[in-house]
Design an enzyme around this catalytic site. Sequence first.
Site, PDB file in Angstrom:
ATOM      1  N   SER A   1      -0.442   8.051  15.469  1.00  0.00           N
ATOM      2  CA  SER A   1       0.564   8.739  14.673  1.00  0.00           C
ATOM      3  C   SER A   1       0.798   7.962  13.394  1.00  0.00           C
ATOM      4  O   SER A   1       0.457   6.779  13.297  1.00  0.00           O
ATOM      5  CB  SER A   1       1.871   8.859  15.447  1.00  0.00           C
ATOM      6  OG  SER A   1       2.476   7.588  15.537  1.00  0.00           O
ATOM      7  N   LYS A   2       1.339   8.686  12.428  1.00  0.00           N
ATOM      8  CA  LYS A   2       1.616   8.041  11.154  1.00  0.00           C
ATOM      9  C   LYS A   2       2.560   6.870  11.371  1.00  0.00           C
ATOM     10  O   LYS A   2       2.439   5.839  10.758  1.00  0.00           O
ATOM     11  CB  LYS A   2       2.273   9.044  10.204  1.00  0.00           C
ATOM     12  CG  LYS A   2       1.276  10.013   9.614  1.00  0.00           C
ATOM     13  CD  LYS A   2       1.974  11.047   8.766  1.00  0.00           C
ATOM     14  CE  LYS A   2       1.103  12.305   8.701  1.00  0.00           C
ATOM     15  NZ  LYS A   2       1.827  13.487   8.351  1.00  0.00           N
TER      16      LYS A   2
END
Length: 476
Positions: free
Chosen positions: A248-249
């Site tokens: 995920s970012k």
Amino acid sequence: MRTRFAPSPTGALHFGSVRTALFAWLAARHTHGQFILRIEDTDQERYIPGSEALIIETLRWLRLEWDEGPEVGGQFGPYQQSLRTDTYRAHAESLVASAHAYWCTCTPERLGAMREEQRARSQPTRYDRRCLRRQEEVAAERAAGMAAVVRLRMPDGRTEWEDVIRGALVFDNTEIDDQVLLKSDGFPTYHLAVVVDDHLMEITDVIRADEWIPSTPKHLAVYAGLGWRPPRFAHVPAVLSPDQHKLSKRRGARNVLEYGELGYLPEAIVNAMALLGWSSGTEQEVFTPAELCEVFTLERVHPAPAVFDPRRLDDLNGLHIRRMDADALVDALEFHLPGTSKDVRRALIPMLQERITTLVDAEHLAAPLFNRPEPDPNVPFPPRNVDLATARRMLDACIDAVEHGGLDGTEAVLSRLKAEAEAAGAKPRDAFRVLYVAVLGAPSGVPLDQAMVFLGKEESLTRLHAARTRLSVITG
Ligand code: GLU
């Protein structure tokens, strides 16, 4: 089949999100259908300027061309949700008119207090439908200028659908909140906009991350409320990092474009991404994008999360480099061997193509061909396993061979050096390291004879003599 990729412009694309785009693209290409790019930019708070351009650049770099969307247009545009707000509002109102949705004037303070209370009683936090029971009052409040949202009236009963990847999924509707569809600023939430657009853009297959599964019952209720037939849903499993965390970012997953700077080929990335959760059912692992389009089906996507293994990407990248034709590799190396002409890169290809894992490796391997290496105190010279006498003998023989025989027939030079090593009682492998260090500054690298041909007789001799001088001053 019409599929879409619908990213929100909240930053660069990482491996997980591009893999979802790839599956949607492959599914469309496999059926000779259309792939649509839609920018879901209605959440002003999460908007990060510049991300739309990054998304477009990433998809273009990977050659995941879209048939409709930003920059290319199409008959169902515009393809940016912020340009379609009137459409969403009209559909929200029509849902209210048919009693599938209702206006709600509850203030954020009231909703906050309600949730607190629910939490205190260990109940799930969910809208208590206060406004549903007082619609006349709500109408008066709205007329007096009070801020209001439109909420979905989640129907009673259960929601079921047959997910292309996950199989039969069932939700009890009592567990699902009355979702806000239209915010008080007139902007839709994702849940309204996604349904309206997927329908109006005639999307047949919604392919998206499986984190959206709990939202799908809400979407199906909106389809039903508007009297629309829902598309098929295929919820793609998450991509995990090697330490089993979801990419995920927030966890710093790498922007896919950075892989280009690190020397990965777009076709290798596409290949590695395709194998995250999908398999062809055969032994084949190396696929060109065209081959993937031919064999890919959503039915062969495995529902379990897939682990991204960077070593597998490395392997695939190396294999794709070996398969490239020389001209394509000459072009691909332009960025990584800056300042080189096409002819120079072409001359390097036979030395590099079989040896590099990433294009960046070319830079390291070719460096000593462009700049004469300085003696490195960390590189033993003579190399380990080679005595001083043998090292001197190898250099003298090499100097003599190049000086008198030149570099036209390197076979002869090599066999003479091999014989010399054997006569000195050394393993040719070890003895040749002397020459590698002399010519390339390190005990290994591109093939010695090809390196000397590239450098030319004069430069090769200069390096050999310099190394010989280094050995002369050693006593022992
Ligand atoms: N805008 C949503 C996202 O970025 C799209 C989800 C969907 O494909 O429905 O995750």
